[in-house]
Design a protein around this motif. Structure first.
Motif, PDB file in Angstrom:
ATOM      1  N   UNK A   1       3.074 -32.935 -21.208  1.00 11.54           N
ATOM      2  CA  UNK A   1       2.431 -31.658 -20.974  1.00 11.54           C
ATOM      3  C   UNK A   1       1.326 -31.832 -19.942  1.00 11.54           C
ATOM      4  N   UNK A   2       1.231 -30.898 -19.048  1.00 11.20           N
ATOM      5  CA  UNK A   2       0.248 -30.961 -17.967  1.00 11.20           C
ATOM      6  C   UNK A   2      -1.189 -30.895 -18.499  1.00 11.20           C
ATOM      7  N   UNK A   3      -1.464 -29.981 -19.439  1.00 10.97           N
ATOM      8  CA  UNK A   3      -2.830 -29.785 -19.915  1.00 10.97           C
ATOM      9  C   UNK A   3      -3.153 -30.545 -21.200  1.00 10.97           C
ATOM     10  N   UNK A   4      -2.156 -31.190 -21.783  1.00 10.22           N
ATOM     11  CA  UNK A   4      -2.350 -31.922 -23.042  1.00 10.22           C
ATOM     12  C   UNK A   4      -1.569 -33.232 -22.953  1.00 10.22           C
ATOM     13  N   UNK A   5      -2.050 -34.163 -22.124  1.00 12.18           N
ATOM     14  CA  UNK A   5      -1.283 -35.379 -21.869  1.00 12.18           C
ATOM     15  C   UNK A   5      -1.318 -36.418 -22.982  1.00 12.18           C
TER      16      UNK A   5
ATOM     17  N   UNK B   1       2.299 -33.121 -30.515  1.00 13.83           N
ATOM     18  CA  UNK B   1       3.071 -32.660 -29.358  1.00 13.83           C
ATOM     19  C   UNK B   1       4.089 -31.603 -29.775  1.00 13.83           C
ATOM     20  N   UNK B   2       4.662 -31.740 -30.976  1.00 15.30           N
ATOM     21  CA  UNK B   2       5.638 -30.754 -31.453  1.00 15.30           C
ATOM     22  C   UNK B   2       4.986 -29.383 -31.628  1.00 15.30           C
ATOM     23  N   UNK B   3       3.782 -29.346 -32.174  1.00 13.78           N
ATOM     24  CA  UNK B   3       3.076 -28.081 -32.364  1.00 13.78           C
ATOM     25  C   UNK B   3       2.676 -27.478 -31.018  1.00 13.78           C
ATOM     26  N   UNK B   4       2.124 -28.306 -30.149  1.00 15.79           N
ATOM     27  CA  UNK B   4       1.735 -27.851 -28.810  1.00 15.79           C
ATOM     28  C   UNK B   4       2.957 -27.276 -28.089  1.00 15.79           C
ATOM     29  N   UNK B   5       4.060 -28.000 -28.150  1.00 15.65           N
ATOM     30  CA  UNK B   5       5.291 -27.543 -27.502  1.00 15.65           C
ATOM     31  C   UNK B   5       5.829 -26.253 -28.098  1.00 15.65           C
ATOM     32  N   UNK B   6       5.691 -26.082 -29.413  1.00 14.43           N
ATOM     33  CA  UNK B   6       6.162 -24.846 -30.061  1.00 14.43           C
ATOM     34  C   UNK B   6       5.381 -23.643 -29.554  1.00 14.43           C
ATOM     35  N   UNK B   7       4.074 -23.793 -29.399  1.00 15.73           N
ATOM     36  CA  UNK B   7       3.250 -22.699 -28.883  1.00 15.73           C
ATOM     37  C   UNK B   7       3.606 -22.414 -27.430  1.00 15.73           C
ATOM     38  N   UNK B   8       3.629 -23.462 -26.617  1.00 14.42           N
ATOM     39  CA  UNK B   8       3.951 -23.318 -25.199  1.00 14.42           C
ATOM     40  C   UNK B   8       5.322 -22.660 -25.009  1.00 14.42           C
ATOM     41  N   UNK B   9       6.323 -23.126 -25.735  1.00 12.60           N
ATOM     42  CA  UNK B   9       7.676 -22.577 -25.616  1.00 12.60           C
ATOM     43  C   UNK B   9       7.736 -21.114 -26.036  1.00 12.60           C
ATOM     44  N   UNK B  10       6.978 -20.754 -27.059  1.00 12.32           N
ATOM     45  CA  UNK B  10       6.957 -19.358 -27.513  1.00 12.32           C
ATOM     46  C   UNK B  10       6.362 -18.453 -26.445  1.00 12.32           C
ATOM     47  N   UNK B  11       5.259 -18.868 -25.852  1.00 12.57           N
ATOM     48  CA  UNK B  11       4.629 -18.070 -24.795  1.00 12.57           C
ATOM     49  C   UNK B  11       5.596 -17.886 -23.633  1.00 12.57           C
ATOM     50  N   UNK B  12       6.249 -18.948 -23.233  1.00 16.10           N
ATOM     51  CA  UNK B  12       7.205 -18.856 -22.117  1.00 16.10           C
ATOM     52  C   UNK B  12       8.411 -17.988 -22.469  1.00 16.10           C
ATOM     53  N   UNK B  13       8.983 -18.204 -23.645  1.00 16.35           N
ATOM     54  CA  UNK B  13      10.174 -17.453 -24.049  1.00 16.35           C
ATOM     55  C   UNK B  13       9.894 -15.949 -24.141  1.00 16.35           C
ATOM     56  N   UNK B  14       8.726 -15.607 -24.639  1.00 13.23           N
ATOM     57  CA  UNK B  14       8.363 -14.197 -24.805  1.00 13.23           C
ATOM     58  C   UNK B  14       7.710 -13.607 -23.559  1.00 13.23           C
ATOM     59  N   UNK B  15       7.420 -14.461 -22.577  1.00 10.72           N
ATOM     60  CA  UNK B  15       6.711 -14.045 -21.371  1.00 10.72           C
ATOM     61  C   UNK B  15       5.417 -13.323 -21.748  1.00 10.72           C
ATOM     62  N   UNK B  16       4.691 -13.913 -22.695  1.00  6.56           N
ATOM     63  CA  UNK B  16       3.446 -13.322 -23.200  1.00  6.56           C
ATOM     64  C   UNK B  16       2.327 -13.535 -22.188  1.00  6.56           C
ATOM     65  N   UNK B  17       1.786 -12.464 -21.686  1.00  8.50           N
ATOM     66  CA  UNK B  17       0.706 -12.539 -20.694  1.00  8.50           C
ATOM     67  C   UNK B  17      -0.662 -12.292 -21.315  1.00  8.50           C
TER      68      UNK B  17
END
Length: 176
Positions: free
Chosen positions: A6-10, A18-34
């Motif tokens: 991850x760029x901001x959480x290396x 990392x699994x939790x961080x990735x779950x949040x990141x993936x949700x934001x991307x999948x939902x295109x949450x702005x």
């Protein structure tokens, strides 16, 4: 074992896998949450930023933590992240948030887990979708029952994703 980078959480920390961080990141991307409302700023806020959120209101009821995250995150992303400090009470009132609408709510606070159901309800009234780390150990935790009940009462779909330690799983309360 395949570990994501991850760029901001290396570097994985003990309080955010990392699994939790990735779950949040993936949700934001999948939902295109702005536009995101987050209870409990921290490393999860970095996942929101890295996932593409453009506006994040971080609700924090602890002055010391508000100052910590103001220095660590808001100064780094001043055009994206703002701390919305509030005093805990029921019903919740948060200046700058009460009348807003968001694409996604993330309930990673308040620090006292028994207060989180109030935050979940607050977010459900303002957010199209709400993501809740259930913080379960071996399927045991107090938040799942609230999430299931609140989603059913509101007629909103619910999807639970297992992530493993530390959150255990994430519940996504969908749009009505």
């Amino acid at each position: 074992m395949n570990v994501r980078e991850f760029r901001l959480y290396p570097r994985e920390e003990h309080f955010c896998s990392f699994a939790d961080y990735g779950a949040i990141l993936d949700t934001v991307r999948r939902l295109d949450a702005k536009r995101v409302l987050e209870f409990g700023p921290g490393h999860s806020t970095l996942a929101l930023v890295e996932g593409g959120a453009h506006w994040i209101d971080c609700a924090e009821d602890d002055q010391a933590w508000a100052t910590v995250w103001e220095n660590r995150i808001v100064r780094r992303f001043p055009n994206i992240v703002r701390i919305r400090q509030y005093t805990w009470r029921e019903p919740l009132r948060i200046l700058g948030v009460d009348t807003e609408q968001y694409d996604l709510g993330l309930i990673d606070g308040p620090h006292q887990t028994p207060r989180r159901p109030v935050a979940i309800r607050y977010a459900m009234a303002r957010c199209r979708r709400v993501l809740v780390p259930l913080e379960e150990t071996d399927g045991v935790g107090i938040l799942r029952q609230y999430v299931e009940t609140f989603a059913a009462q509101a007629g909103r779909p619910l999807h639970i994703t297992e992530t493993g330690p530390l959150a255990g799983s994430f519940a996504l309360i969908g749009s009505p």
